[in-house]
Design a protein around this motif. Structure first.
Motif, PDB file in Angstrom:
ATOM      1  N   ARG A  24       0.975  -1.018  -0.087  1.00 35.18           N
ATOM      2  CA  ARG A  24       0.006   0.117   0.033  1.00 35.18           C
ATOM      3  C   ARG A  24       0.927   1.131   0.014  1.00 35.18           C
ATOM      4  O   ARG A  24       1.842   1.106   0.555  1.00 35.18           O
ATOM      5  CB  ARG A  24      -0.981  -0.054   1.121  1.00 35.18           C
ATOM      6  CG  ARG A  24      -0.485  -0.100   2.499  1.00 35.18           C
ATOM      7  CD  ARG A  24      -0.094   1.287   3.222  1.00 35.18           C
ATOM      8  NE  ARG A  24       0.527   1.031   4.573  1.00 35.18           N
ATOM      9  CZ  ARG A  24       1.671   1.190   4.974  1.00 35.18           C
ATOM     10  NH1 ARG A  24       2.675   1.164   3.879  1.00 35.18           N
ATOM     11  NH2 ARG A  24       2.086   1.351   6.189  1.00 35.18           N
TER      12      ARG A  24
ATOM     13  N   GLU B  24      -2.241   2.590  11.553  1.00 36.65           N
ATOM     14  CA  GLU B  24      -2.857   3.100  10.615  1.00 36.65           C
ATOM     15  C   GLU B  24      -4.084   2.486  10.343  1.00 36.65           C
ATOM     16  O   GLU B  24      -4.580   1.497  10.725  1.00 36.65           O
ATOM     17  CB  GLU B  24      -2.073   3.152   9.377  1.00 36.65           C
ATOM     18  CG  GLU B  24      -1.822   1.525   8.744  1.00 36.65           C
ATOM     19  CD  GLU B  24      -0.803   1.353   7.504  1.00 36.65           C
ATOM     20  OE1 GLU B  24      -0.212   2.378   7.288  1.00 36.65           O
ATOM     21  OE2 GLU B  24      -0.852   0.321   7.126  1.00 36.65           O
ATOM     22  N   ASP B  25      -5.067   3.233   9.321  1.00 31.96           N
ATOM     23  CA  ASP B  25      -6.402   2.978   9.355  1.00 31.96           C
ATOM     24  C   ASP B  25      -6.733   2.716   7.776  1.00 31.96           C
ATOM     25  O   ASP B  25      -6.755   3.548   7.098  1.00 31.96           O
ATOM     26  CB  ASP B  25      -7.365   4.335   9.960  1.00 31.96           C
ATOM     27  CG  ASP B  25      -8.848   3.946   9.816  1.00 31.96           C
ATOM     28  OD1 ASP B  25      -9.097   2.549   9.309  1.00 31.96           O
ATOM     29  OD2 ASP B  25      -9.797   4.822  10.206  1.00 31.96           O
ATOM     30  N   PRO B  26      -6.695   1.269   7.554  1.00 33.71           N
ATOM     31  CA  PRO B  26      -6.982   1.213   6.098  1.00 33.71           C
ATOM     32  C   PRO B  26      -8.215   1.603   5.356  1.00 33.71           C
ATOM     33  O   PRO B  26      -8.099   1.944   4.419  1.00 33.71           O
ATOM     34  CB  PRO B  26      -6.941  -0.438   5.994  1.00 33.71           C
ATOM     35  CG  PRO B  26      -6.132  -0.757   7.352  1.00 33.71           C
ATOM     36  CD  PRO B  26      -6.562   0.322   8.477  1.00 33.71           C
TER      37      PRO B  26
ATOM     38  N   TRP C 101      -5.507   4.829   4.624  1.00 33.85           N
ATOM     39  CA  TRP C 101      -4.234   4.529   5.385  1.00 33.85           C
ATOM     40  C   TRP C 101      -3.844   5.440   6.209  1.00 33.85           C
ATOM     41  O   TRP C 101      -2.682   5.651   6.272  1.00 33.85           O
ATOM     42  CB  TRP C 101      -3.256   3.991   4.363  1.00 33.85           C
ATOM     43  CG  TRP C 101      -3.796   2.879   3.224  1.00 33.85           C
ATOM     44  CD1 TRP C 101      -4.057   3.215   2.196  1.00 33.85           C
ATOM     45  CD2 TRP C 101      -3.809   1.667   3.605  1.00 33.85           C
ATOM     46  NE1 TRP C 101      -4.326   2.112   1.468  1.00 33.85           N
ATOM     47  CE2 TRP C 101      -4.199   0.859   2.407  1.00 33.85           C
ATOM     48  CE3 TRP C 101      -3.432   0.789   4.637  1.00 33.85           C
ATOM     49  CZ2 TRP C 101      -4.409  -0.454   2.297  1.00 33.85           C
ATOM     50  CZ3 TRP C 101      -3.589  -0.773   4.525  1.00 33.85           C
ATOM     51  CH2 TRP C 101      -4.255  -1.053   3.434  1.00 33.85           C
TER      52      TRP C 101
ATOM     53  N   ASN D  72      -3.522  -2.056  11.267  1.00 35.93           N
ATOM     54  CA  ASN D  72      -4.097  -2.539  10.040  1.00 35.93           C
ATOM     55  C   ASN D  72      -4.270  -3.953  10.422  1.00 35.93           C
ATOM     56  O   ASN D  72      -4.222  -4.966   9.314  1.00 35.93           O
ATOM     57  CB  ASN D  72      -3.071  -2.481   8.988  1.00 35.93           C
ATOM     58  CG  ASN D  72      -1.816  -2.965   9.368  1.00 35.93           C
ATOM     59  OD1 ASN D  72      -1.392  -3.244  10.411  1.00 35.93           O
ATOM     60  ND2 ASN D  72      -0.750  -3.184   8.470  1.00 35.93           N
TER      61      ASN D  72
ATOM     62  N   LEU E 110      -6.805  -6.019   8.344  1.00 36.07           N
ATOM     63  CA  LEU E 110      -6.459  -6.188   6.706  1.00 36.07           C
ATOM     64  C   LEU E 110      -5.480  -7.250   6.852  1.00 36.07           C
ATOM     65  O   LEU E 110      -5.491  -8.196   5.725  1.00 36.07           O
ATOM     66  CB  LEU E 110      -6.091  -4.842   6.326  1.00 36.07           C
ATOM     67  CG  LEU E 110      -5.407  -5.168   4.723  1.00 36.07           C
ATOM     68  CD1 LEU E 110      -6.313  -3.725   4.255  1.00 36.07           C
ATOM     69  CD2 LEU E 110      -4.049  -4.880   4.940  1.00 36.07           C
TER      70      LEU E 110
ATOM     71  N   LEU F 183      -4.067  -5.176  -3.395  1.00 35.85           N
ATOM     72  CA  LEU F 183      -4.749  -4.535  -2.337  1.00 35.85           C
ATOM     73  C   LEU F 183      -5.718  -3.499  -3.165  1.00 35.85           C
ATOM     74  O   LEU F 183      -7.103  -3.417  -2.820  1.00 35.85           O
ATOM     75  CB  LEU F 183      -3.937  -3.543  -1.366  1.00 35.85           C
ATOM     76  CG  LEU F 183      -3.464  -4.400  -0.640  1.00 35.85           C
ATOM     77  CD1 LEU F 183      -2.697  -3.346   0.338  1.00 35.85           C
ATOM     78  CD2 LEU F 183      -4.210  -5.232   0.411  1.00 35.85           C
TER      79      LEU F 183
ATOM     80  N   ALA G  60      -9.711  -4.288  -2.216  1.00 35.58           N
ATOM     81  CA  ALA G  60      -9.689  -3.290  -1.115  1.00 35.58           C
ATOM     82  C   ALA G  60     -11.141  -3.436  -0.462  1.00 35.58           C
ATOM     83  O   ALA G  60     -10.916  -3.486   0.925  1.00 35.58           O
ATOM     84  CB  ALA G  60      -9.692  -1.923  -1.855  1.00 35.58           C
TER      85      ALA G  60
ATOM     86  N   SER H 116     -10.506  -4.747   3.383  1.00 31.57           N
ATOM     87  CA  SER H 116     -10.220  -3.665   4.580  1.00 31.57           C
ATOM     88  C   SER H 116     -11.528  -3.894   5.670  1.00 31.57           C
ATOM     89  O   SER H 116     -11.742  -3.202   6.379  1.00 31.57           O
ATOM     90  CB  SER H 116     -10.635  -2.357   3.857  1.00 31.57           C
ATOM     91  OG  SER H 116      -9.404  -1.885   3.084  1.00 31.57           O
TER      92      SER H 116
END
Length: 677
Positions: free
Chosen positions: A239, A345-347, A351, A428, A431, A451, A455, A459
């Motif tokens: 990513r 991190e927040d996918p 991200w 993550n 994910l 990805l 996604a 996710s």
């Protein structure tokens, strides 16, 4: 032969702790360096000695690091990866100070440090490369026209392009450009990010080879002319051009292709007189094999090679730096290893990196002191109570699994991640578990577009709506059990019991996220058991403040509950759930003007792209923030007018700070189109 007795690691976090681990095995004393931000970091506590450097960017201060080595009496410096690890001037400064450099010669670092020159050097050595487009001086579409008019057709850029930083790596300073209009902004942004990460803003471009596999070869060379190629690693699951899942060997590399890649990697190392550990990276698509770059350092993903080849690469780095030859022929590979990078991190939100206190960090079943014979390994830069800083890369740790087969390694790694207790900033983790269990990944059908293709599937949170509700019930029951006064009187009944039918206890939670979902739990506990609204067939087996066991239609499940200030974390086989307890009588919320654009994380304002009174379109960049060594665009959510602007370039902002206010207005184009219907 030279002897290293005390080694300074010019780095932080996970890689510093990794090097210290091998030093303990070798009996080598260790020295840590730290910024003001990292004063309480685990790597500082683990070292025999530690030296303060200064502000957050002080890991890039070569003079300060060399001074720290002298002050601590170190006789060697290991650069780790990132920061100054591929800076030839730093390597020279270490050697000029009379210290041992645990890395390749500065000349080899310099040869590969500028990727444009490195590609030319590799092409001359017979290593296949992609065309390179020089973007020096490009700052407008007019200057792009000058590139288009070049007589040499091979020097003209063709879209899509990949803009890349000439120095450094790790995805920093990389931008995909699909048409000419995007190029100037992409070049400017890539330059800024590269300058911030590596101290060098030089960028170039090459054709974007989409849906290729990212394959790299681990090489190891001594000062006596021996070069090992320890097989390949597949690093295609990425990513933002950064790897998140790596494995060895690649499921797609045939014996013939492996020989081709390893021969090219050895040739690359020999061409520049390489000594030490390094990695030669390639893109592979169908019959195309193209050199990407050579990383003149240890790689983040080196543990998968250590597992499969049964070696300690850091130990070999130290021994080579001391002058020892490599021991005979390289070992043969056995089994399969997969690594996952666990990041704050927040996918689901672009991200976006996360910061804050890591209240609990626990991965069950790992080998605390790594040995190649182990089956599950954790290389971590954090511990319970660590504050994840916005100043550095968001990677918290690497979890690595080894098994005789690829399927076995993937299963072991996915299960370990699913069972981990990660309480604090969003990660993550879900994910990674979804990727490792995805049919296409298990079939070995990965490339750099994996990805993007999947996604939505990967996710999605592992805990669905039903899991959130029953986790909220468990959290409510654990909260009731925290009051044990009644329980001491009536045996094992948790707090919240009722001797006679009464009004139910009510507890409400907010589910963090953009949906703002609210979950309300209403329950009664009597001598006859649990009665909870909307939970037919659910029986309470036991409850303590830290664990609730519920039986759902005859199936028992344990829910681990950890309550922290402002957040409750519930872990179970159904997935990890974060719940924010809601007060019965909440204080009035801080009023934020409608249309306010808030800083999503602490950071530094790099650029303000608008002025008060400007009209903006949906998705138009308003402010650019720098946090965790990357740029983050704050864009307008819809068409409107900038009515207030509080962001100033160079200013530090906290999470939640108002950056600008956009007064919503109808899209003029939409009105025009409506009139032509």
């Amino acid at each position: 032969m030279r002897t290293i007795n005390r080694l300074l690691v010019a780095n932080r976090g996970e890689i510093a702790r990794r090097v210290f681990r091998t030093c303990r095995d070798l009996g080598v004393e260790t020295v840590a360096v730290f910024s003001d931000v990292d004063a309480d970091a685990p790597h500082v506590a683990e070292a025999d000695q530690a030296v303060r450097l200064g502000g957050p960017r002080s890991y890039l201060d070569a003079d300060a690091i060399v001074g720290a080595a002298r002050a601590a009496g170190a006789d060697a410096v290991h650069p780790g990866y990132g920061f100054l690890s591929e800076n030839a001037d730093f390597a020279r400064a270490v050697l000029d100070a009379g210290l041992i450099w645990v890395g390749p010669p500065p000349e080899a670092v310099a040869a590969m440090g500028a990727k444009v020159e490195a590609k030319a050097l590799m092409a001359a050595a017979g290593v296949p490369v992609l065309p390179t487009y020089d973007l020096d001086g490009l700052d407008s579409l007019d200057s792009l026209d000058s590139l288009d008019s070049l007589d040499d057709e091979d020097a003209r850029p063709r879209f899509p392009l990949l803009v890349k930083a000439s120095a450094g790596g790790g995805g920093r300073g990389m931008r995909i450009v699909r048409d000419a209009a995007e190029l100037p902004e992409a070049v400017e942004s890539a330059r800024r990010e590269a300058l911030a990460a590596f101290g060098d803003g030089t960028v170039f471009a090459e054709p974007l080879l989409e849906h290729a596999r990212h394959i790299e070869v681990q090489i190891l060379a001594d000062a006596h002319g021996t070069v090992w190629a320890l097989g390949e690693r597949e690093c295609s699951v990425q990513r933002r051009h950064q790897k998140i899942v790596e494995e060895s060997p690649s499921p797609a590399v045939t014996p013939e292709l492996r020989r081709e890649l390893c021969d090219a990697a050895v040739r690359a190392a020999q061409t520049i007189g390489y000594v030490g550990a390094g990695t030669v990276e390639f893109l592979v698509k169908d019959d195309v094999v193209a050199f990407l770059e050579m990383n003149t350092r240890l790689q983040v993903e080196h543990p998968v090679t250590e597992y499969v080849y049964g070696v300690d690469l850091v130990r070999l780095q130290v021994e080579i730096a001391e002058g020892a030859p490599l021991p005979g022929l390289p070992p043969s590979p056995v089994g399969h290893a997969i690594e996952a990078r666990l990041c704050a991190e927040d996918p689901a939100n672009g991200w976006r990196p996360q910061a804050g206190v890591l209240h609990r960090f626990e991965v069950p079943g790992v080998d605390a002191e790594f040995r190649a014979a182990g089956t599950l390994r954790l290389d971590s830069g954090v511990a319970d109570g660590t504050t994840v800083s916005p100043h550095y890369d968001p990677m918290l740790a690497k979890v690595i699994a080894y098994a005789p087969t690829r399927a076995g390694a993937a299963r072991r790694l996915a299960t370990a991640l699913a069972r981990a207790r990660l309480h604090g900033p969003v990660t993550n983790r879900d994910l990674l578990v979804n990727v490792l269990r995805h049919p296409e990944f298990l079939a070995g059908e990965t490339d750099t577009g994996f990805l993007d293709r999947h996604a939505a599937a990967v996710s999605a949170p592992r805990a669905g709506a039903d899991a959130v509700r029953i986790s909220a019930l468990a959290a409510a029951l654990a909260g009731a059990a925290a009051n044990r006064a009644a329980a001491r009187v009536l045996g094992e009944l948790p707090g919240g019991w009722r001797n006679v039918v009464s009004q139910p206890q009510r507890t409400a939670f907010a589910v963090p996220g953009e949906s703002g979902e609210r979950v309300e739990i209403a329950y009664l506990i009597t001598r006859d058991g649990l009665s909870a609204e909307g939970f037919d067939g659910v029986e309470l087996v036991s409850a303590t403040p830290g664990e609730v066991v519920l039986s759902v239609s005859g199936v028992r499940r344990a829910f681990a509950v950890h309550t922290c200030p402002g957040m409750t974390y519930v872990d179970s086989v159904l997935g990890a759930v974060r719940l924010a307890p809601l007060e019965r009588l909440p204080e009035p919320a801080r009023l934020v003007e409608p249309g306010s654009l808030l800083a999503p994380m602490p950071g530094t304002v790099l650029r303000v792209a608008v002025e008060p009174g400007d009209r903006v379109a949906a998705g138009q960049p308003v402010v650019v923030l720098e946090a965790m060594k990357m740029e983050h665009q704050i864009v307008s959510p819809g068409p409107g007018v900038v009515t207030a602007l509080d962001a100033v370039a160079g200013r530090q902002v906290e999470a939640g700070a108002v950056l600008a206010v956009i007064e919503e207005q109808a899209d003029d184009n939409a009105d025009d189109n409506a009139g032509t219907q």
